[in-house]
Motif scaffolding. Structure first.
Motif, PDB file in Angstrom:
ATOM      1  N   GLU B 333      36.179  41.846  47.186  1.00  0.00           N
ATOM      2  CA  GLU B 333      36.608  42.463  45.932  1.00  0.00           C
ATOM      3  C   GLU B 333      35.506  43.409  45.469  1.00  0.00           C
ATOM      4  O   GLU B 333      34.337  43.022  45.423  1.00  0.00           O
ATOM      5  CB  GLU B 333      36.864  41.398  44.874  1.00  0.00           C
ATOM      6  CG  GLU B 333      37.606  41.969  43.683  1.00  0.00           C
ATOM      7  CD  GLU B 333      37.835  40.920  42.605  1.00  0.00           C
ATOM      8  OE1 GLU B 333      39.001  40.552  42.417  1.00  0.00           O
ATOM      9  OE2 GLU B 333      36.865  40.510  41.959  1.00  0.00           O
ATOM     10  N   ARG B 348      39.049  46.149  39.370  1.00  0.00           N
ATOM     11  CA  ARG B 348      38.684  45.292  40.505  1.00  0.00           C
ATOM     12  C   ARG B 348      39.686  45.545  41.623  1.00  0.00           C
ATOM     13  O   ARG B 348      40.900  45.518  41.387  1.00  0.00           O
ATOM     14  CB  ARG B 348      38.729  43.812  40.091  1.00  0.00           C
ATOM     15  CG  ARG B 348      37.586  43.481  39.192  1.00  0.00           C
ATOM     16  CD  ARG B 348      37.553  42.048  38.737  1.00  0.00           C
ATOM     17  NE  ARG B 348      36.430  41.905  37.833  1.00  0.00           N
ATOM     18  CZ  ARG B 348      35.168  41.716  38.252  1.00  0.00           C
ATOM     19  NH1 ARG B 348      34.905  41.595  39.533  1.00  0.00           N
ATOM     20  NH2 ARG B 348      34.191  41.623  37.381  1.00  0.00           N
ATOM     21  N   THR B 350      40.708  44.755  45.724  1.00  0.00           N
ATOM     22  CA  THR B 350      40.482  44.019  46.968  1.00  0.00           C
ATOM     23  C   THR B 350      40.646  45.001  48.116  1.00  0.00           C
ATOM     24  O   THR B 350      41.715  45.585  48.306  1.00  0.00           O
ATOM     25  CB  THR B 350      41.487  42.856  47.100  1.00  0.00           C
ATOM     26  OG1 THR B 350      41.433  42.104  45.888  1.00  0.00           O
ATOM     27  CG2 THR B 350      41.152  41.974  48.280  1.00  0.00           C
TER      28      THR B 350
END
Lengths: 458, 473
Positions: B333, B348, B350
């Motif tokens: 992440e 954020r 991934t």
């Protein structure tokens, strides 16, 4: 003894040859004499957009007078975008002409000589439907600018299908192919039969080949000329279909119709639910059979000839059933959009056409197409590129070319230092920041290659 | 045959300097030729195929190339000119031939990562046994003088069995910018590009090069046709640690965000009224990418990646951000610090693995109809401007004279439906072909996309009767 027989034979050959040749020669001269007085050497000054600039260039073409008051037929690629057209008649008299109208889809243009005379020598228009391969024809015109030239040949094929190559399209006609020499400058000149009647308008040749020239059949040109004289342009119906010959699907000669290969988004055909793979059997009861490619132009023309904005019944075969589908036609838009030079920013742009919208996968006709950038200009310095589509300027939508011109004028007037363009480039988008304070630089051979300027993918 | 090569070299050098015939002269010639002999034994021949992608239409053509290689480490490290790997071409089927005649040995090779600061490529010879090949030892730190004579070793053409040949040249110019660059005074044939350059003291001081690496200024020099000398100091580090081989796990997957970016120049910062500290402008998002999933928007400006500030003001500085993302690790992440409409935002994300590129795309060769097709990868979809609804396989090759060739198929056509069967994947295409082969229809209608439009092709197979394949008694 042997020698005398041989000599006799030679004389016989010569005699027959001379008689035949003499007959042809007289016929050729007669035909030439009938058409030549109406032949026109055309020197248009055309507006050309190149390298991000608008320029005026002098070109040379040919044409022929079709009425005693001075209507002249030539090619669209000769007289299209012409500002001034100077014509030299067969008697070497120079007369100015105005462009009455042009048609890019058939490459036909009509000029009107600026004169009060009503006794100009007009050619006689024949018909192209009776032409036969092998028939003697003459091509008259100005090859490489050499006015009043005549060349001789035969009709090689009467129905040559030529597919589209960029702006070179001919959806509504097959071509007369001839070996009568057609060179640059012959464009717009008449193809003439031995009766001295115009049967075609010379327009193309195959580069790198010997005497493979092409003329627009006069029957197609005549209709276009009449519409241009009457309305100033040719109006055609549009359904938004790409048609393919039946042999694309089957070689079965009992199968009628034409294959629908593609349906344009947002088109009448799509609205009506037509689909690729459908076989169109008829339109308003008129059969639309096209087994081979050579049959396609006639079908395309039957669609173009439908009344604009009115319902038409399209009969199709889909899977195992036949359906009648009502389609409301729309007017077909021009092949090419208007073009403008934005001199202060050093680039040219043109209107978006349906073809560009389709190729660029745009959701609508909003925006303008960058057609060229000037080396060292603000646009090129900001890495605006030919083929980019400008969708927004300072975050405001660009509706069309006229709107962009207004927005450009305002910004040039206000002298704001930086102008932001939202640009679509292929599948990607890019921000372009134009600097209005920079002067146009001289072209630098090496300077531009140093900067990467590409998109970076992370 | 390397011996014959040495004899040839000896003769050439001797002929230049000494009249043949006297024993003393022959000995002298041997002595003179020795350094060249040692160097020429490290000259090898690289043969490889390249796929060249036409960026305009995505069509791919193939080319066979032979080029000079130099064994630069005894364990099988070969250096050649950077032309081997260009932006639009990808070499494969790489073979390295070392030696001549009975000593000739051919190996498979693997291209290593191309350095970005010098225009050379490295190939690693693949061999199960450890190798101990004759190799070149470069003299480092040598400065050449203007007008200094140099000897270049190249290889001759195919009909001359690619044997080494010497050329006498001189340093014709020395440029000091963008770095010290030695220009050779006269042209050299293609067979000498990448060949060793020996100075007056017969030290191998570098190799013949052409254009500089993009980082150094790109193909500025090749336009003028002047060969250059890439001095050993430019590439020595790659001989010590071959590029790409320094990374720990060999198959480490690159992480990927799925954005196209531009640097935040001072002008952009001024226009948007932002601090002139650089950054990365998101100019486009790849559909279905981690960036899209995380809610990144076009026009966002990335100013930080995890705890590292992102401060790109020029194109080349964006590459730093690219590397940061690439090396961050798939599945991790990451925190992106953004400016959105001037306001700071944190996202954020991934990171995912970079999707398969056209280079690694799966391919299926159908021998019956003569079509080789490949899957449409994300990069190909972007390059060809194909929307997500275009689902098919793209024709890569059409076998000359095949049924598909006769039907008018060509490279770049996208097959959407084959004989009534949708072909959205390679597997579906294979199944469709197999099914059609079972059904043996007299005509096969294929629905395709050609450029921006769709259309049909009709294949007319000439099925043979089951017994026809059997040899006649």
């Amino acid at each position: 003894m042997k020698r005398s027989i041989w000599l006799l034979g030679l004389c016989a050959v010569c005699l027959t040859g001379c008689v035949t040749f003499g007959g042809t020669q007289r016929a050729v001269i007669r035909a030439k004499n009938r058409v030549a007085p109406g032949l026109v050497h055309i020197r248009p000054v055309k507006e050309v957009f190149s390298g991000g600039k608008r320029e005026e260039v002098l070109v040379v073409g040919s044409g022929f007078i079709i009425s005693h008051d001075g209507y002249v037929v030539t090619n669209e690629h000769v007289a299209g975008e012409a500002r001034i057209v100077r014509c030299v008649l067969y008697n070497k008299e120079e007369v100015e002409a105005e462009v009455v109208g042009t048609d890019r889809f058939t490459d036909v243009a009509v000029l009107k000589l600026v004169t009060d005379r009503t006794n100009l020598p007009a050619v006689k228009l024949g018909t192209s439907k009776d032409l036969e391969a092998g028939q003697t024809v003459l091509a008259l015109g100005s090859p490489h600018g050499l006015a009043r030239s005549v060349s001789l040949g035969i009709v090689s094929v009467t129905d040559r299908y030529l597919g589209s190559h960029g702006d070179m399209v001919s959806p509504y006609n097959n071509w007369i192919q001839t070996d009568a020499a057609i060179n640059q400058g012959n464009s717009g000149g008449p193809l003439v039969n031995l009766k001295g009647e115009v049967v075609g308008v010379n327009a193309r040749r195959l580069g790198g080949a010997d005497n493979v020239g092409f003329a627009i059949p006069i029957d197609i040109a005549r209709e276009v000329v009449e519409q241009i004289i009457e309305h100033g342009r040719v109006q055609r119906s549009w359904l938004g279909l790409t048609l393919q010959e039946m042999t694309r699907k089957t070689d079965d000669p009992t199968r009628h119709g034409v294959v629908i290969g593609d349906v344009d988004p947002l088109s009448p055909a799509q609205d009506a639910g037509l689909k690729p793979g459908d076989v169109m059997l008829s339109v308003n009861g008129i059969p639309t059979d096209a087994r081979f490619v050579e049959d396609l132009p006639a079908v395309e023309k039957s669609i173009a000839d439908l009344p604009i904005g009115e319902p038409a019944t399209v009969r199709i075969a889909r899977a195992d059933e036949e359906l009648d589908i009502e389609v409301i036609t729309r007017e077909k838009s021009d092949l090419k959009g208007d073009e403008i030079e934005f001199a202060e920013w050093g680039f040219t742009a043109s209107e978006l056409t349906p073809a560009v919208v389709r190729t660029a996968q745009l959701p609508s006709k909003m925006g303008v197409l960058v057609s060229g950038t000037q080396v060292g200009g603000p646009a090129a310095n900001a890495q605006l590129d030919t083929g980019d589509i400008i969708l927004k300027i300072d975050n405001l939508d660009v509706a069309d070319l006229a709107a962009f011109k207004r927005m450009y004028d305002e910004r040039v007037e206000s002298k704001q230092r930086l102008v932001l363009l939202d640009v679509k480039r292929g599948a990607l988008a890019r921000f372009i920041l134009l600097k209005q304070d920079g002067e146009i630089q001289q072209a630098d051979v090496t300077g531009d290659t140093l900067e990467d300027g590409g998109d970076h993918e992370e | 045959m390397r011996n014959s090569g040495a004899i040839l070299l000896a003769w050439m050098v001797a002929a230049a300097a000494i009249a043949p015939g006297s024993p003393a002269a022959a000995q002298d010639a041997d002595a003179r030729s020795a350094p060249y002999d040692a160097v020429s034994s490290a000259v090898c021949l690289l043969s490889y195929s390249s796929e060249i992608t036409n960026p305009a239409n995505g069509s791919v053509s193939k080319r066979e190339t032979r080029a000079l290689g130099l064994v630069v480490a005894p364990d099988g490290l070969v250096m050649t000119h950077g032309h081997m790997k260009l932006e639009d071409s990808e070499p494969f089927n790489i073979r390295v031939t070392v030696g001549w005649d009975e000593d000739e040995q051919e190996y498979d090779g693997v291209l290593l990562s191309k350095p970005d600061d010098v225009n050379v490529c490295f190939v690693r010879i693949k061999h199960e046994e450890p190798l101990d090949l004759p190799c070149i030892a470069f003299a480092r730190g040598v400065e050449l003088a203007l007008g200094e004579p140099v000897v270049v070793i190249g290889v001759m053409g195919q009909s001359l069995d690619y044997r080494p040949i010497l050329f006498q040249r001189a340093v014709g110019a020395i440029l000091e910018s963008p770095r010290t660059t030695y220009c050779i005074d006269d042209r050299v044939p293609f067979g000498a590009v990448g060949g060793p350059v020996l100075d007056g003291q017969r030290r191998v001081v570098g190799v013949v090069g052409f254009d500089l690496s993009p980082k150094e200024g790109g193909d500025l020099y090749i336009h003028h046709g002047h060969p250059l000398i890439f001095q050993a100091d430019l590439f020595a580090k790659y001989i010590d640690t071959p590029p790409g081989e320094e990374e720990t796990p060999e198959d480490r997957e690159d992480a990927w965000l799925g954005v196209f970016t531009q640097p935040l120049t001072d002008d952009f910062a001024e226009y948007w009224n932002l601090p002139k500290r650089g950054g990365v402008i998101v100019s486009a998002l790849v559909p279905d990418s981690p960036a899209e999933a995380a809610g990144l928007q076009r026009g966002d400006i990335i100013v930080g990646f995890n705890d590292t500030p992102v401060r790109a003001k020029q194109d080349r500085e964006v590459l730093g951000f690219t590397k940061m993302v690439r090396d961050a690790g798939v599945g991790t992440e990451a925190v992106l610090k953004l400016l959105r409409n001037g306001e700071p935002v944190e996202l954020r994300i991934t990171l995912e693995g970079r999707p398969k590129s056209a280079r690694d795309a799966g391919e299926y060769e159908d021998t019956m109809f003569g079509l080789t097709v490949r899957e449409i990868t994300t990069d190909l979809r972007i390059m060809l401007n194909l929307s997500a609804d275009v689902q098919g396989v793209i024709v890569r090759r059409v076998k000359s004279g095949s049924w598909a060739d006769l039907a008018g198929f060509r490279t770049g056509v996208i097959i959407l439906n084959f004989g009534g069967h949708p072909t959205t994947t390679l597997d579906e295409f294979r199944q469709a072909v197999e099914q059609v082969a079972d059904e043996r229809p007299s005509e096969v209608t294929v629905f395709c996309r050609i450029g921006a439009r769709t259309g049909f092709f009709r294949i007319q197979p000439r099925w043979q009767d089951a017994g026809e394949d059997e040899p006649a008694p």
